[in-house]
Design an enzyme around this catalytic site. Sequence first.
Site, short mmCIF file in Angstrom:
data_model
loop_
_atom_site.label_atom_id
_atom_site.label_comp_id
_atom_site.label_asym_id
_atom_site.label_seq_id
_atom_site.Cartn_x
_atom_site.Cartn_y
_atom_site.Cartn_z
N LYS A 1 0.84 -1.20 0.00
CA LYS A 1 0.00 0.00 0.00
C LYS A 1 0.87 1.24 0.00
O LYS A 1 1.87 1.29 0.72
CB LYS A 1 -0.85 -0.02 1.28
N LYS B 1 5.14 2.79 8.39
CA LYS B 1 3.88 3.44 8.80
C LYS B 1 2.79 2.40 9.04
O LYS B 1 2.08 2.45 10.04
CB LYS B 1 3.38 4.39 7.69
N LYS C 1 5.28 2.29 -3.00
CA LYS C 1 5.22 3.71 -3.43
C LYS C 1 5.38 3.76 -4.94
O LYS C 1 6.06 2.92 -5.52
CB LYS C 1 6.35 4.50 -2.76
N THR D 1 -4.37 13.15 7.02
CA THR D 1 -2.96 13.30 7.39
C THR D 1 -2.82 14.38 8.45
O THR D 1 -2.16 14.18 9.48
CB THR D 1 -2.10 13.62 6.15
N ASN E 1 -0.95 21.57 2.02
CA ASN E 1 -2.11 20.80 2.44
C ASN E 1 -2.07 20.49 3.94
O ASN E 1 -2.97 20.89 4.69
CB ASN E 1 -2.16 19.51 1.62
N SER F 1 -6.99 5.54 4.48
CA SER F 1 -6.99 4.78 3.23
C SER F 1 -7.38 3.33 3.50
O SER F 1 -8.13 2.71 2.74
CB SER F 1 -5.60 4.79 2.58
N1 GLU Z 1 0.76 8.94 0.31
C1 GLU Z 1 0.34 8.83 1.66
C2 GLU Z 1 1.49 8.39 2.53
O1 GLU Z 1 2.59 8.45 2.10
C3 GLU Z 1 -0.87 7.93 1.80
C4 GLU Z 1 -0.67 6.52 1.36
C5 GLU Z 1 -1.97 5.76 1.34
O2 GLU Z 1 -2.98 6.34 1.67
O3 GLU Z 1 -1.93 4.58 0.97
O4 GLU Z 1 1.33 8.03 3.66
#
Ligand code: GLU
Length: 414
Positions: free
Chosen positions: A70, A94, A106, A190, A221, A348
């Site tokens: 993810k 994370k 990513k 976030t 943001n 998410s």
């Molecule tokens: N791009 C965000 C992050 O780096 C969200 C990733 C997601 O929602 O999967 O945490």
Amino acid sequence: MAENLNLLTSTQNVIKTALDKLGYEESVYELLKEPMRILEVRIPVKMDDGKTKVFTGFRAQHNDAVGPTKGGIRFHPEVNREEVMALSMWMTLKCGIVELPYGGAKGGIICDPREMSMREIEQLSRGYVRAISQIVGPNKDIPAPDVFTNSQIMAWMFDEYSKIDEFNSPGFITGKPIVLGGSQGRDKATAQGVTICIYEAAKKRGLDIKDARVVIQGFGNAGSFLAKILYDAGAKIVGISDAYGALHDPNGLDIEYLLDRRDSFGTVTTLFDEKITNKELLELDCDILVPAAISNQITAENASDIKASIVVEAANGPTTSEATKILTERGILLVPDVLASAGGVTVSYFEWVQNNQGYYWTPEEVDEKLTKKLVDAFENVYNVATTRNIDMRLAAYMVGARRTAEASRFRGWV
Ligand code: GLU
């Protein structure tokens, strides 16, 4: 480039130390030090002037021992292979910290969406999905928004994937518009995660948010949402900044007014004459400092001059490893990026769960579940840091890497 190699190397170094402390053997580090899979693709797009431009994109999948991978997709001119690799590893951390059943991934495309038309961006988004379609999917790898990508881009990608798959697959991607199966609260998730960490850190330091003096670096943001949430909670925002400078008022800035005047890229300081520099901003007298802009802002050079007693990293990598050491030695509570910015991927995950069950939650339900996840994660990392007498970053990496290491062990990979 050097900075990105550093990002990868410094991530690897902390992961190595974390795994050593957890007592894992070298082979676990060998497995986790780089993504298991990286796909590099070339995407031809017919531009508005009739000429074809070929873009380069990447998707890195760090480790899928825990579950599908993810992570977001960024559109940026400085995207490169090493950065995408490092960021996929951060996603593993994370997800581990907030205990989501995922590994990290990513994606990125080297492009500048600020100079492209909506039609060109749509074609690029769809082309990228066609190029990576074989390695992604609701149970394989689930993309999401990241730098310079948004719910509209997610909608195009979802549509393209659904065409390839020949049925509606909302669980393929998160951060979608609500009408296409997006979750309540995803847009501000976030900033909300950062806020929850600020509240928890303040409790540990016996600080009341109501009268706390806060400095926020960055008014994009995350920074602007955050300024608004804390301002509404009664905090005094004594400093904010954008790429062009910083504003300071020891009695508190009028955040409503500044939000009103801010443009869509987060610029506002250009409207004022009385400015201070970003360097001066970081060293302002305050209780809480939130770097929410770019990396490498708190370094060995200025770490001794930081006045805040709490630093919460809303940006990616704003504090160098030397600075982390200095701040910790000075007794400053540093909440690391991998913990503070985990709110986005948490909601998410909620979106994906809602898509899978076809039943949608209220904003209150999302809020409550997000708060619980982040509060538990904060507590967990804080306890590891205090009982082991280590900095919060190393503690977060230990908590984050452990699940993937354990799952890889159970599967017999190491
Ligand atoms: N791009 C965000 C992050 O780096 C969200 C990733 C997601 O929602 O999967 O945490």
